[in-house]
Design a protein around this motif. Structure first.
Motif, PDB file in Angstrom:
ATOM      1  N   GLU A   1       0.776  -1.022   0.028  1.00  0.00           N
ATOM      2  CA  GLU A   1       0.302   0.210   0.531  1.00  0.00           C
ATOM      3  C   GLU A   1       0.902   1.080   0.148  1.00  0.00           C
ATOM      4  OE1 GLU A   1      -1.644   3.819   2.118  1.00  0.00           O
ATOM      5  OE2 GLU A   1      -0.223   2.354   2.670  1.00  0.00           O
ATOM      6  N   ALA A   2       2.004   1.555   0.866  1.00  0.00           N
ATOM      7  CA  ALA A   2       2.545   2.825   1.124  1.00  0.00           C
ATOM      8  C   ALA A   2       3.316   2.776   0.161  1.00  0.00           C
ATOM      9  CB  ALA A   2       3.334   2.651   2.295  1.00  0.00           C
ATOM     10  N   ALA A   3       3.872   1.780  -0.694  1.00  0.00           N
ATOM     11  CA  ALA A   3       4.949   1.783  -2.107  1.00  0.00           C
ATOM     12  C   ALA A   3       4.246   2.322  -2.552  1.00  0.00           C
ATOM     13  CB  ALA A   3       5.838   0.762  -2.619  1.00  0.00           C
ATOM     14  N   LEU A   4       2.965   1.792  -3.259  1.00  0.00           N
ATOM     15  CA  LEU A   4       1.818   1.908  -4.937  1.00  0.00           C
ATOM     16  C   LEU A   4       1.502   3.443  -4.180  1.00  0.00           C
ATOM     17  CD1 LEU A   4      -0.159  -1.375  -5.021  1.00  0.00           C
ATOM     18  CD2 LEU A   4       1.563  -0.717  -6.869  1.00  0.00           C
ATOM     19  N   ARG A   5       1.382   3.779  -2.816  1.00  0.00           N
ATOM     20  CA  ARG A   5       0.913   5.098  -2.724  1.00  0.00           C
ATOM     21  C   ARG A   5       1.678   5.861  -3.147  1.00  0.00           C
ATOM     22  NH1 ARG A   5      -3.551   7.693   0.254  1.00  0.00           N
ATOM     23  NH2 ARG A   5      -4.097   5.415   1.543  1.00  0.00           N
ATOM     24  N   SER A   6       3.003   6.315  -3.163  1.00  0.00           N
ATOM     25  CA  SER A   6       3.854   7.146  -3.144  1.00  0.00           C
ATOM     26  C   SER A   6       4.588   7.295  -4.691  1.00  0.00           C
ATOM     27  CB  SER A   6       5.288   6.673  -2.448  1.00  0.00           C
ATOM     28  OG  SER A   6       6.118   5.504  -3.193  1.00  0.00           O
ATOM     29  N   GLN A   7       3.265   6.050  -5.422  1.00  0.00           N
ATOM     30  CA  GLN A   7       4.328   6.042  -6.501  1.00  0.00           C
ATOM     31  C   GLN A   7       2.949   7.440  -7.723  1.00  0.00           C
ATOM     32  OE1 GLN A   7       7.155   4.252  -8.251  1.00  0.00           O
ATOM     33  NE2 GLN A   7       6.579   4.043  -5.769  1.00  0.00           N
ATOM     34  N   LYS A   8       3.822   8.188  -8.094  1.00  0.00           N
ATOM     35  CA  LYS A   8       2.176   9.781  -8.609  1.00  0.00           C
ATOM     36  C   LYS A   8       3.361   9.444 -10.138  1.00  0.00           C
ATOM     37  CE  LYS A   8       1.884  10.812  -4.916  1.00  0.00           C
ATOM     38  NZ  LYS A   8       0.116  10.573  -4.967  1.00  0.00           N
ATOM     39  N   ASP A   9       4.498   9.365 -11.022  1.00  0.00           N
ATOM     40  CA  ASP A   9       4.754   9.866 -12.311  1.00  0.00           C
ATOM     41  C   ASP A   9       5.250   7.511 -12.651  1.00  0.00           C
ATOM     42  OD1 ASP A   9       3.435  12.044 -12.374  1.00  0.00           O
ATOM     43  OD2 ASP A   9       5.013  13.100 -11.325  1.00  0.00           O
ATOM     44  N   VAL A  10       5.262   6.979 -12.138  1.00  0.00           N
ATOM     45  CA  VAL A  10       6.140   6.322 -13.018  1.00  0.00           C
ATOM     46  C   VAL A  10       4.926   5.169 -13.761  1.00  0.00           C
ATOM     47  CG1 VAL A  10       7.579   5.369 -10.473  1.00  0.00           C
ATOM     48  CG2 VAL A  10       5.412   4.631 -10.945  1.00  0.00           C
ATOM     49  N   THR A  11       5.252   4.389 -14.412  1.00  0.00           N
ATOM     50  CA  THR A  11       5.278   3.461 -15.439  1.00  0.00           C
ATOM     51  C   THR A  11       3.998   2.666 -14.787  1.00  0.00           C
ATOM     52  OG1 THR A  11       6.381   2.442 -16.037  1.00  0.00           O
ATOM     53  CG2 THR A  11       6.317   4.353 -17.312  1.00  0.00           C
ATOM     54  N   PRO A  12       3.190   1.668 -15.401  1.00  0.00           N
ATOM     55  CA  PRO A  12       2.283   0.262 -14.365  1.00  0.00           C
ATOM     56  C   PRO A  12       3.638  -0.852 -14.822  1.00  0.00           C
ATOM     57  CG  PRO A  12       1.026   1.488 -16.555  1.00  0.00           C
ATOM     58  CD  PRO A  12       2.257   2.358 -16.458  1.00  0.00           C
ATOM     59  N   GLU A  13       4.606  -0.527 -15.886  1.00  0.00           N
ATOM     60  CA  GLU A  13       5.634  -1.998 -16.277  1.00  0.00           C
ATOM     61  C   GLU A  13       6.164  -1.556 -14.517  1.00  0.00           C
ATOM     62  OE1 GLU A  13       4.649  -0.303 -18.381  1.00  0.00           O
ATOM     63  OE2 GLU A  13       3.631  -1.386 -19.683  1.00  0.00           O
ATOM     64  N   ALA A  14       7.243  -0.142 -14.205  1.00  0.00           N
ATOM     65  CA  ALA A  14       7.819   0.138 -13.234  1.00  0.00           C
ATOM     66  C   ALA A  14       6.856  -0.421 -11.424  1.00  0.00           C
ATOM     67  CB  ALA A  14       8.136   1.243 -12.781  1.00  0.00           C
ATOM     68  N   ALA A  15       6.019  -0.091 -11.568  1.00  0.00           N
ATOM     69  CA  ALA A  15       5.110  -0.090  -9.997  1.00  0.00           C
ATOM     70  C   ALA A  15       5.134  -1.473 -10.069  1.00  0.00           C
ATOM     71  CB  ALA A  15       3.727   0.201 -10.493  1.00  0.00           C
ATOM     72  N   LEU A  16       4.360  -2.680 -11.464  1.00  0.00           N
ATOM     73  CA  LEU A  16       4.733  -3.782 -11.183  1.00  0.00           C
ATOM     74  C   LEU A  16       5.944  -4.628 -10.759  1.00  0.00           C
ATOM     75  CD1 LEU A  16       2.885  -6.305 -11.727  1.00  0.00           C
ATOM     76  CD2 LEU A  16       3.815  -6.475 -14.195  1.00  0.00           C
ATOM     77  N   THR A  17       6.956  -4.218 -11.531  1.00  0.00           N
ATOM     78  CA  THR A  17       8.047  -4.825 -10.887  1.00  0.00           C
ATOM     79  C   THR A  17       8.563  -4.241  -9.414  1.00  0.00           C
ATOM     80  OG1 THR A  17       9.360  -4.181 -12.773  1.00  0.00           O
ATOM     81  CG2 THR A  17      10.169  -4.172 -10.976  1.00  0.00           C
ATOM     82  N   MET A  18       8.092  -3.471  -8.928  1.00  0.00           N
ATOM     83  CA  MET A  18       8.071  -3.017  -7.534  1.00  0.00           C
ATOM     84  C   MET A  18       7.555  -3.943  -6.739  1.00  0.00           C
ATOM     85  SD  MET A  18       7.169  -0.306  -5.366  1.00  0.00           S
ATOM     86  CE  MET A  18       5.352  -0.194  -6.009  1.00  0.00           C
ATOM     87  N   VAL A  19       6.364  -3.831  -6.991  1.00  0.00           N
ATOM     88  CA  VAL A  19       4.954  -5.029  -6.411  1.00  0.00           C
ATOM     89  C   VAL A  19       5.630  -6.165  -6.360  1.00  0.00           C
ATOM     90  CG1 VAL A  19       2.747  -6.102  -5.765  1.00  0.00           C
ATOM     91  CG2 VAL A  19       2.931  -3.644  -6.892  1.00  0.00           C
ATOM     92  N   ASN A  20       6.318  -6.768  -7.434  1.00  0.00           N
ATOM     93  CA  ASN A  20       6.837  -7.812  -7.276  1.00  0.00           C
ATOM     94  C   ASN A  20       7.553  -8.059  -6.879  1.00  0.00           C
ATOM     95  OD1 ASN A  20       5.571  -9.725  -9.199  1.00  0.00           O
ATOM     96  ND2 ASN A  20       6.417  -8.807 -10.851  1.00  0.00           N
ATOM     97  N   LYS A  21       8.598  -6.882  -5.984  1.00  0.00           N
ATOM     98  CA  LYS A  21       9.597  -7.091  -5.577  1.00  0.00           C
ATOM     99  C   LYS A  21       9.465  -7.449  -4.564  1.00  0.00           C
ATOM    100  CE  LYS A  21      14.104  -4.630  -4.209  1.00  0.00           C
ATOM    101  NZ  LYS A  21      15.243  -3.485  -4.758  1.00  0.00           N
TER     102      LYS A  21
END
Length: 790
Positions: free
Chosen positions: A717-737
């Motif tokens: 939750e906190a990591a996704l909330r902090s993401q503003k201008d990243v691409t969905p691919e970058a967000a998916l990489t972070m979540v998978n990590k």
């Protein structure tokens, strides 16, 4: 996924710890396995014995010398006796009820409609004859009716032949018989009347022919448009006198037939035969065919059953049946040795206590075997759907099951199956509810003496309740979530029970209206049982610590006291909770988990943060970080860890179900509080080792997919909330990590989540994040000239 793959990141010591964490220290894996098997076998025996004893009470007082068995010895009557054979009496009365003749009465509204239809048809006939003109069109003294009939319907060519041969010198040899008769009669009229009179005759014939031709064409067109019309060309040849007489006789004939009554289902052939018999003696011969067609068109069944009178007569017939009395003299032989015991013999044996009633051990053991098979089937279904039932759940299912035979013992006709099915379905889902109700119906039919006329309708209501009240896993369907939905289901159960009762009893009593009152009462009983289940549900939920879709929906209401406190005292945590709930709910729905449980559990997972809201960054609202002033990683870690223990205290204080309480410790599992652990490592002396356990939560790790999803949603939750201008691919990489870190930390080994599901969860989290952070249209700034007026 195999057990090896799920545990491949653990050490041997870790695996033993994870496996034996719920058992006393020192127990080996073999001892634990044997203990489980012994406990399971003990529970199985206890359940089988309880069910066999409760459901098989009919075998406790079974006669050894029963109907159809061979008498081992000659048995004499110890005294004079006259005993009523209740069973035979009831059977004879049931036969009298079902054999009672129905009372039929004339439906006056149908009669009125039939008369109206006939009047309309006769009026149509009058209209046809008005266009046709009078017939005979000249007096029969001038021309006979037969000749007038021929001349009116003759073709143009035939009329020309007749006209050309009116001179008395003409030879009639080439004319047919009808033409010859017509020519002779016209010649006779010509010879005996003046020329003007003859001219009027020819004029009358011509006019009659014209009207006939026009009317016949109109009638033919009408017959093509409406083939069922009773009027045809023969009707045109009917004399006015015969038509008037036919109309009178038709109405009188119809009145007689309707007074006699026309039964529903009477075949068309039989009806036509009755009409022909009536018409033959009343209607003129020339109009009988027309009369039969007219009556056949309008006559319909005019008798209806008088249900009240029929029921009254059926009951009178039943009460008129005298009780079957079996009498015997003292010392008279009841049954001889080697003879088969009849119903009358058994009545006397039972009266004199010679039937040797007692426990039928053989039948009871057979019934126990059947119960064992039923319990085994239940266990197979349970293991297939894996609902993780607790001992208290087994106890509740057992108690609800045993309530059915208890009711039968006291009432002889009530089972409570609709209430039992509705409760089991709403508590444990469709599979458990439907299975238990189906098995219970079979066992009740074997182990009790309840009449199947009452058992089948009650079972139908119970099975329907068990299936429809369950938590169905269909798209858009998450189980009944309001008391109103259960109330509607109660009405449906009542209707089902009443209809099935009517169908079942009609099979043995053709007069269905004789049992419609009992069917209505049976349906009302089903509704009452549903209302009783609604009333008992909250108490059973609290007593047995159950969570149902309805209770979870109530707990998810943001106006609940604990959630209102969280929103007021820790608003940042509350907002964090809402987003975590959105993520977790979407993942739970995709994985076909208990969506209601996930939603409610996540809403309460961080309530412990209310013990020190400012100890958590989401509540600091730009204020100085409290942990900066503490400057002690151990104390800070204790504050962070305390939100779990304090959360459990609050959950118990507010009497939250244990399934909801499980989210509080399990959403953190035994993860490391990495930030303060690293601070502690930086502050330690070089030779000092910082115990990792000081900075790990106490656990347990998630024990279900639902709490596992909550852990992952909370972590992302906190990591996704902090993401503003990243691409969905970058967000998916972070979540998978993040998810991979939890997997490798062995936090999900007991949750049941697989690697494939982990990947699916990551994609769902990113999809939800995209919905929350969609791009907006950039609106142009307003200049001073186009500022809106103030």
């Amino acid at each position: 996924m195999s057990l090896f793959r799920r545990y491949k990141h653990t050490t041997p010591n870790d695996r033993q710890c994870l496996t034996t964490s719920r058992y006393p220290a020192g127990m080996s894996n073999k001892s634990i396995h044997l203990n489980k098997r012994f406990h399971s076998a003990g529970m199985f025996v206890f359940v089988v014995v309880s069910l066999s004893s409760g459901l098989g009470y009919r075998f406790y007082n079974q006669p050894k010398l029963d109907v159809g068995k061979i008498a081992p010895q000659t048995l004499l009557a110890p005294s004079l006796a006259e005993v009523e054979d209740v069973k035979t009496t009831e059977e004879r009365r049931r036969e009298a009820r079902s054999g009672a003749l129905a009372v039929w009465v004339v439906d006056t509204e149908v009669n009125q409609q039939i008369h109206q239809n006939l009047r309309q048809l006769l009026a149509k006939g009058d209209a046809i004859r008005e266009n046709l003109g009078d017939f005979p069109f000249v007096p029969t003294s001038a021309l006979s009716t037969a000749v007038q009939t021929y001349l009116r319907q003759a073709s143009v060519a035939e009329w020309q032949v007749v006209s050309q041969n009116l001179d008395k010198t003409s030879n009639l040899t080439g004319l047919n018989s009808a033409q010859q008769v017509a020519v002779r009669e016209v010649r006779t009229y010509r010879e005996s009347n003046s020329a003007p009179a003859f001219s009027e005759l020819l004029k009358a014939i011509a006019q009659a022919r014209q009207r006939y031709t026009t009317t016949r064409k109109t009638l033919s067109k009408s017959a093509i448009a409406k083939p069922e019309t009773p009027y045809n060309t023969n009707f045109l040849n009917l004399s006015d006198t015969d038509w008037q007489e036919t109309k009178i006789q038709l109405q009188q004939t119809l009145e007689r037939m309707l007074a006699q009554g026309i039964y529903p289902g009477l075949s068309k052939d039989n009806l036509n035969s009755g009409i022909e018999m009536q018409v033959r003696v009343s209607v003129p011969t020339t109009a009988q065919s027309l009369a039969k067609r007219l009556l056949s068109t309008v006559i319909t069944a005019n008798l209806i059953k008088d249900m009240e009178q029929t029921k009254l007569i059926a009951e009178q017939a039943a009460q008129a049946v005298e009780p079957t009395i079996v009498s015997i003299q003292k010392s008279e032989v009841i049954v001889k040795a080697g003879e088969k015991i009849t119903q009358a013999d058994f009545v006397l044996l039972d009266h004199f206590h010679l039937s040797q009633r007692g426990i039928d051990w053989l039948s009871l053991m057979r019934f126990t075997v059947i119960v064992s098979l039923a319990v085994a089937v239940f266990r197979m279904v349970e293991r297939k759907i894996r609902p993780k039932l607790r001992q208290s759940d087994y106890l509740l299912i057992l108690l609800l099951t045993l309530s059915a035979p208890l009711l039968i013992i006291f009432t002889q006709s009530l089972t409570g199956l609709p209430a039992i099915g509705l409760l089991l379905g709403s508590f444990y889902g469709t599979a458990i509810g439907g299975t238990v109700m189906g098995l219970l119906t079979i066992l009740l039919s074997i182990g009790t003496e309840m009449s199947w006329h009452y058992l089948i309708p009650s079972a139908a209501g119970g099975i329907l309740g068990g299936l429809m009240a369950g938590q169905w896993r269909f798209p858009g369907r998450e189980g009944l979530r309001t008391r109103e939905e259960l109330a509607i289901l109660g009405i449906l159960i009542g209707l089902t029970q009443g209809i099935v009762f009517l169908v079942v009893n009609t099979a043995i009593a053709p007069l269905w209206y004789a049992v419609i009152g009992s069917a209505a009462l049976n349906g009302f009983a089903g509704l009452v049982w549903s209302i009783l289940a609604l009333g008992l549900s909250p108490y059973l939920e609290a007593l047995f610590d159950l969570v149902t879709p309805i209770r979870l929906a109530e707990l998810s209401n943001p106006n609940r006291p604990l959630l209102k406190r969280l929103a007021h005292e820790a608003p940042g945590t509350f907002q964090h909770t809402l987003f975590v709930a959105t993520l977790a709910e979407a993942a739970a729905r995709a994985l076909h988990c208990n969506v209601e449980l996930v939603r409610a559990g996540v809403l309460y997972h961080d309530i412990g943060k209310m013990h020190d809201p400012l100890g958590f960054i989401e509540n600091q609202m730009g204020e100085p970080n409290k942990h900066d002033t503490i400057n002690d990683p151990w104390k800070s870690a204790e504050i962070i860890k305390k939100h779990v223990s304090e959360g459990l205290v609050m959950a118990r204080q507010y009497k939250l179900p244990s399934a909801i309480q499980a989210f509080i410790p399990e959403h953190q599992g035994t993860i490391l509080i990495a930030y303060f652990y690293q601070e502690a490592q930086q502050q330690k002396h070089p030779e000092e080792i910082v115990p990792e356990s000081d900075f790990r939560y106490d656990g347990p790790i998630p024990q279900s997919k639902e709490t596992g999803i909550a852990m992952l949603a909370d972590a992302c939750e906190a990591a996704l909330r902090s993401q503003k201008d990243v691409t969905p691919e970058a967000a998916l990489t972070m979540v998978n990590k993040i998810l991979k870190a939890r997997w490798q930390d062995n936090q999900l080994v007991d949750s049941g989540l697989t690697r494939a599901e982990m990947s699916q969860i990551a994609h769902i989290f990113v999809q939800v994040w995209q919905q929350f952070h969609h791009k907006r249209i950039a609106y142009p700034k307003l200049s001073s000239s186009n500022q809106p007026p103030k």
